[in-house]
Scaffold this active site. Structure first.
Site, PDB file in Angstrom:
ATOM      1  N   ARG A 125      31.467   2.540  19.745  1.00  0.00           N
ATOM      2  CA  ARG A 125      30.848   3.576  19.723  1.00  0.00           C
ATOM      3  C   ARG A 125      31.753   5.299  20.067  1.00  0.00           C
ATOM      4  NH1 ARG A 125      28.221   5.838  24.778  1.00  0.00           N
ATOM      5  NH2 ARG A 125      28.716   3.747  25.432  1.00  0.00           N
ATOM      6  N   SER A 275      44.464   1.654  26.643  1.00  0.00           N
ATOM      7  CA  SER A 275      43.196   1.440  26.773  1.00  0.00           C
ATOM      8  C   SER A 275      41.835   0.321  25.494  1.00  0.00           C
ATOM      9  CB  SER A 275      42.905   2.277  26.472  1.00  0.00           C
ATOM     10  OG  SER A 275      42.511   2.605  25.124  1.00  0.00           O
ATOM     11  N   ARG A 339      47.486   4.443  17.564  1.00  0.00           N
ATOM     12  CA  ARG A 339      48.438   3.645  19.037  1.00  0.00           C
ATOM     13  C   ARG A 339      49.097   2.449  18.797  1.00  0.00           C
ATOM     14  NH1 ARG A 339      49.635   5.494  25.287  1.00  0.00           N
ATOM     15  NH2 ARG A 339      47.434   4.675  25.349  1.00  0.00           N
ATOM     16  N   LEU A 465      52.053   9.412  33.999  1.00  0.00           N
ATOM     17  CA  LEU A 465      52.118   7.530  34.147  1.00  0.00           C
ATOM     18  C   LEU A 465      53.182   6.837  34.580  1.00  0.00           C
ATOM     19  CD1 LEU A 465      47.844   8.428  34.620  1.00  0.00           C
ATOM     20  CD2 LEU A 465      49.119   7.953  36.699  1.00  0.00           C
ATOM     21  N   ASP A 466      52.871   6.518  33.084  1.00  0.00           N
ATOM     22  CA  ASP A 466      53.696   5.639  32.421  1.00  0.00           C
ATOM     23  C   ASP A 466      55.078   5.748  32.834  1.00  0.00           C
ATOM     24  OD1 ASP A 466      53.139   3.096  31.359  1.00  0.00           O
ATOM     25  OD2 ASP A 466      52.074   4.097  29.774  1.00  0.00           O
ATOM     26  N   ASP A 637      43.866   3.161  32.621  1.00  0.00           N
ATOM     27  CA  ASP A 637      44.293   2.061  32.193  1.00  0.00           C
ATOM     28  C   ASP A 637      45.384   1.643  32.683  1.00  0.00           C
ATOM     29  OD1 ASP A 637      46.728   4.443  31.646  1.00  0.00           O
ATOM     30  OD2 ASP A 637      45.762   4.419  29.449  1.00  0.00           O
TER      31      ASP A 637
END
EC number: 2.3.3.9
Length: 731
Positions: A125, A275, A339, A465-466, A637
């Site tokens: 979805r 994710s 990805r 973030l990473d 994530d």
């Protein structure tokens, strides 16, 4: 016990083997036996290289750890540090100037600046919604979010609130005035629209007006005298004004306008990586099947809203009448990237019995390249066997490759893609690569990384973030780091963001490839996003990540306000950062935190970790809207998990906190997370039996063992604990 089928040196889980043979291969003109022989050879040939690259990561980290532990100069000497990193091969010489040569790239990547969605491929979805988010209702995006205040009687409520609706209409009219202005008039005063001699004519009370720039009129639907919609263009993006005086909204509008539709998510990344929670063959087959449905155009999902069920499918292309007649067709769907996972993880969906492998799981990144590449062939053809919808119109397959450390790893990805193209019978260069600039060694050597993929690269993208997680882990032994919230204001972060743009422009990205920036994580705070995220196109980024289709529509407004390619022209040739700025470690200058500040930081991070991990482990949900400690919804994530766990691991390593502090905080925060999830019937509480909760123990592992995890990655612990839970559930 997994049911497996032998294919050369490989033993493939039957669920994956059958999917490939019965669903993915038909329509590709690739023989089943030759395909599996090719898979076997690619896996066998490239596995040693992959292993060597991971050993290099570990060796470099060990040398950096040792250097920090034994250095006697305080504070850190930048010159000595730079010389050391050069000596061990961490910091490499920059190559001579060059220009990328990638060809056959779609316009959405080369010449269109706009939002980019990232969605988990395991959720059909979400994937459908994202693919269809190429076009979005501005009215809905405004009405349903905090961009429009609920003050002065403008509450959302259950039914339509005309007071709020009028504010939405006024906001949209101002947007039109700013983006596609009329000559000497305002859309607020419009009473109607028509087309005369190929020009847009907007009726006003006593007169009429044309566009200030007639070239912004792109087409219409309906008749010239009574159009149903007007299509406008600005900065390469389209705006569609929908007209229906009989509709609920149009009936209240002086010109009968019922909505303003914005071209929104120009590109979307279908994500197999941060994710999603894909730990075995069943999970991988589900992801590959959804990717196949997107490429064939037949993915569908039954959706129930307000007790009504309907089937969601992919949108078809949109057709208009061009200004002077003839037909104009525009894409109805976002251009899709996929990805893959990075170079680290293996997955026992396939195990290898090649010499020396002894039944070892295969590297998941190699698997992803082979299977997502195979499936993407369907998106290059419009036939009965492949589905009638296509993805790329230029014959390219777009793969984002994350978490690469330095140019040798980029070169390995390119070799992998070349080998996969041979297996699939595709022209060399078909599989394009998006380089995530989210690891420190890639940032410092970005020019060399781009050079290694000069004929395949289609984007570079920063991921704060990473990148922060790797910043902390690389310098784990250097000392205690500053608090997480302060990271965004550090010298290295600004240098990192600027250097990415400068390096991309110097390599000829403008008009050829995307330069991207990171995610807006606060999913409910859209007013703040509209105010702040314009900074990314202003910085020269042709795309930036958004968490939802609604956010894509709102972020699209920024690309109407900012001509990104004009910004890039101004920035071309500039070098705004130095290596020393990029090497500035975000160490706390002094440990002056009060005990309550330390407790607050630990609690904030423990709550964030638990809130994400409990759904990852217990429900296999890899991307969640997780309320923070103040109940602000944040998109989480594995990247957000990495920074939170690494910061606490760093503080633990340097005695700012103890393992007892960590355990106490986790036990304080678990009941809060349980309460925040109380409305979910699938949720399993962690408190009070903490040691019986695999999710709780996984969160604890991530912190207490964080300093020992490869580059601070969370996947090894998450995968092990998720598989443990699956085994318990199946016992």
């Amino acid at each position: 016990m997994t049911d497996r089928v032998s294919a050369g040196n490989l033993r493939v889980a039957r669920v994956l083997y059958d999917f490939v043979n019965n669903e993915a291969l038909p329509g590709t003109d690739i023989d089943q036996d030759s395909f599996w022989a090719g898979v076997d050879k690619v896996v066998t040939d490239l596995t040693p290289q992959n292993q060597d690259l991971l050993k290099t990561r570990d060796d470099l980290q060990a040398q950096i750890d040792k250097w920090h532990r034994h250095r006697v100069i305080e504070p850190l000497d930048p010159q000595a540090y730079r010389e050391f990193l050069t000596e061990i091969g961490y910091l490499l010489p920059a190559p001579e100037d060059f220009t990328i040569t990638t060809s056959g790239v779609d316009d959405e990547i080369t010449t269109t600046a706009g939002p980019q969605l990232v969605v988990p491929i395991l959720n059909a979805r979400f994937a459908l919604n994202a693919a269809n988010a190429r076009w979005g209702s501005l009215y809905d995006a405004l009405y349903g979010t905090d961009v429009i205040s609920e003050s002065d009687g403008a509450e959302k409520g259950r039914g339509y609130n005309k007071v709020r609706g009028d504010k939405v209409i006024a906001y949209a009219r101002q947007f039109l005035d700013d983006s596609v202005p009329l000559a000497g008039a305002s859309y607020t005063d419009a009473t109607g629209f028509k087309v005369e001699d190929g020009q847009l004519v907007v009726s006003l009370a006593d007169t009429s007006a044309a566009l200030a720039d007639p070239g912004q009129f792109a087409g219409y639907t309906g008749t010239a005298e009574n159009p149903k919609s007007i299509l406008l263009a600005n900065h390469g993006l389209h705006i569609e004004i929908l007209i229906d005086p009989e509709s609920q909204i149009g009936a209240t509008d002086g010109a009968g306008v019922k909505d303003v539709i914005l071209e929104s998510a120009i590109t979307t990344i279908m994500d197999f990586e941060d994710s999603v929670a894909a730990v075995d063959a069943d999970d991988k087959a589900l992801g590959y099947r959804n990717w196949l449905g997107l490429n064939r155009g037949d993915l569908s999902e039954d959706v129930t809203k307000d007790d009504k069920t309907f089937t969601r499918v992919l949108n078809t292309d949109r057709t208009y009448t061009a200004p002077h007649g003839g037909e104009l067709t525009l894409p109805g769907r976002s251009l899709l990237f996929v990805r893959n996972v990075g170079h680290l993880m293996t997955n026992d969906a396939i195990v290898s019995d090649a010499e020396g492998a002894e039944g070892a799981p295969v590297f998941e990144g190699i698997m992803d390249a082979l299977f997502t590449g195979l499936i993407a062939i369907h998106g290059l053809r419009s036939t009965d066997a492949n589905g009638l919808l296509t993805n790329s119109r230029t014959g390219s397959i777009y793969i984002v490759k994350p978490k690469m450390h330095g140019p040798a790893e980029v070169a390995f990805t390119c070799e992998l893609f070349s080998r996969v193209e041979d297996v699939l019978g595709l022209p060399q260069g078909t599989m394009k690569v998006g380089i995530m600039d989210e690891e420190r060694r890639t940032t410092l050597n970005l020019k060399a990384c781009i050079k290694a993929a000069a004929d395949r690269v289609v984007f570079i993208n920063t991921g704060f973030l990473d990148r922060t997680g790797d910043e902390i882990h690389t310098s784990m032994e250097a000392g205690p780091m500053i608090r997480k919230g302060a990271m965004k204001n550090t010298a290295w972060i600004k240098a990192y963001e600027d250097a990415n743009v400068d390096t991309g422009l110097a390599a000829g990205f403008s008009g050829k490839a995307q330069i991207g920036k990171g995610m807006w994580a606060m999913t409910e705070l859209m007013a703040d996003m509209v105010e702040q995220k314009i900074a990314q196109p202003k910085a020269g980024a042709t795309t930036a990540w958004v968490p939802s289709p609604t956010a894509a529509t709102l972020h699209a407004m920024h690309y109407h306000k900012v001509d990104v390619f004009a910004v890039q022209k101004e920035l071309q040739g500039k070098t705004r950062t130095s290596v020393d700025e990029l090497l500035t470690i975000p160490l706390a200058k002094e440990l002056a935190w009060a005990p309550e500040e330390i407790r607050e930081e630990v609690d904030n991070n423990c709550q964030s970790i638990l809130g994400y991990v409990v759904r990852w482990i217990d429900q296999g949900v890899g991307c969640s809207k997780v309320p923070d400690i103040h109940n602000v919804a944040l998109m989480e994530d594995r990247a957000t998990l990495r920074i939170s766990s690494q910061l606490l691991a760093n503080w633990l390593r340097h005695g700012v906190i103890t393992s007892e502090d960590v355990r106490a905080s986790l036990e304080r925060m678990a009941p809060l997370v349980d309460k925040q999830n109380a409305g979910d019937p699938e949720y399993h509480a962690m408190a009070p039996n903490f040691d019986d909760s695999i999710a709780f123990l996984a969160a604890q592992d991530l912190i207490l063992s964080g300093a020992q995890q490869p580059n601070g990655y969370t996947e090894p612990i998450l995968h092990r604990r998720r598989r443990e839970l699956k085994a318990r559930a199946g016992a």
